[in-house]
Scaffold this motif. Sequence first.
Motif, PDB file in Angstrom:
ATOM      1  N   ASN A 197       0.854  -1.184   0.000  1.00 18.95           N
ATOM      2  CA  ASN A 197       0.000   0.000   0.000  1.00 18.95           C
ATOM      3  C   ASN A 197       0.896   1.243   0.000  1.00 18.95           C
ATOM      4  O   ASN A 197       1.269   1.765   1.033  1.00 18.95           O
ATOM      5  CB  ASN A 197      -0.895  -0.025   1.245  1.00 18.95           C
TER       6      ASN A 197
ATOM      7  N   ASP B 141       1.710  -1.624   5.044  1.00 13.48           N
ATOM      8  CA  ASP B 141       1.795  -0.173   5.203  1.00 13.48           C
ATOM      9  C   ASP B 141       3.159   0.278   5.704  1.00 13.48           C
ATOM     10  O   ASP B 141       3.522   1.440   5.561  1.00 13.48           O
ATOM     11  CB  ASP B 141       0.730   0.316   6.207  1.00 13.48           C
ATOM     12  N   LYS B 142       3.897  -0.654   6.314  1.00 10.46           N
ATOM     13  CA  LYS B 142       5.222  -0.317   6.855  1.00 10.46           C
ATOM     14  C   LYS B 142       6.138  -1.528   6.708  1.00 10.46           C
ATOM     15  O   LYS B 142       5.662  -2.647   6.465  1.00 10.46           O
ATOM     16  CB  LYS B 142       5.121   0.140   8.309  1.00 10.46           C
TER      17      LYS B 142
ATOM     18  N   THR C  38       8.362   5.335   0.619  1.00 12.12           N
ATOM     19  CA  THR C  38       7.925   4.419   1.675  1.00 12.12           C
ATOM     20  C   THR C  38       9.108   3.695   2.337  1.00 12.12           C
ATOM     21  O   THR C  38       8.956   3.124   3.411  1.00 12.12           O
ATOM     22  CB  THR C  38       6.984   3.328   1.117  1.00 12.12           C
TER      23      THR C  38
END
Length: 196
Positions: free
Chosen positions: A6, A30-31, A59
């Motif tokens: 994401n 997400d991480k 990211t």
Amino acid sequence: MIGIVNYGAGNIFSLTAALQRVGIPYGMIDKLDDFEHYDRVIIPGVGHAGAAMQKLEETGFVQRIVSLKKPVLGICVGMQLLTSFSEEGNAELLNIVPLKTLHFDKHMGKKIPHMGWNSISPKRDCPLFEHIADNSYFYFVHSYFIEADEEYTSASCTYDVVFSAAIQKENFYGVQFHPEKSGKVGEQILLNFSRL
């Protein structure tokens, strides 16, 4: 379970809806730590390859993705990110598959983007195409394509030029079409990936 990267450059709703339809469990990456929770990874993507690569770099996911040993599937721009370079934004990409992403020639006489249903010719030895008949139709939306190659192209498609509809290098797979928008054959691709 499948983890969806994401990073703000994917049409995640269509993909998650398709995974739900066929009963494949998934979650969001997400991480960095989230990569550990999944045994397969999907990199979605729509829009501009150069911008998508920039978002991926922001990211901090790039090195983790490149070093993954579990099955990885790039969809559309997510597939293009696996290549070395894109003419879209003259961008250096992940360089996992040593191929280039090129622009359809504006003078070739066909509409750009290549949008709608087109048939593909899969190689028989690619597990992503189990139970998929030759010349099955998939849904495409793209203005850039990955060059066809004897070693890494696992399915080809023709739109004035022959290009890679799918690629594979070791545990990395990519499809230029959208399996989540390609009906039953697209769902079969997602099921095949979930069983790799």
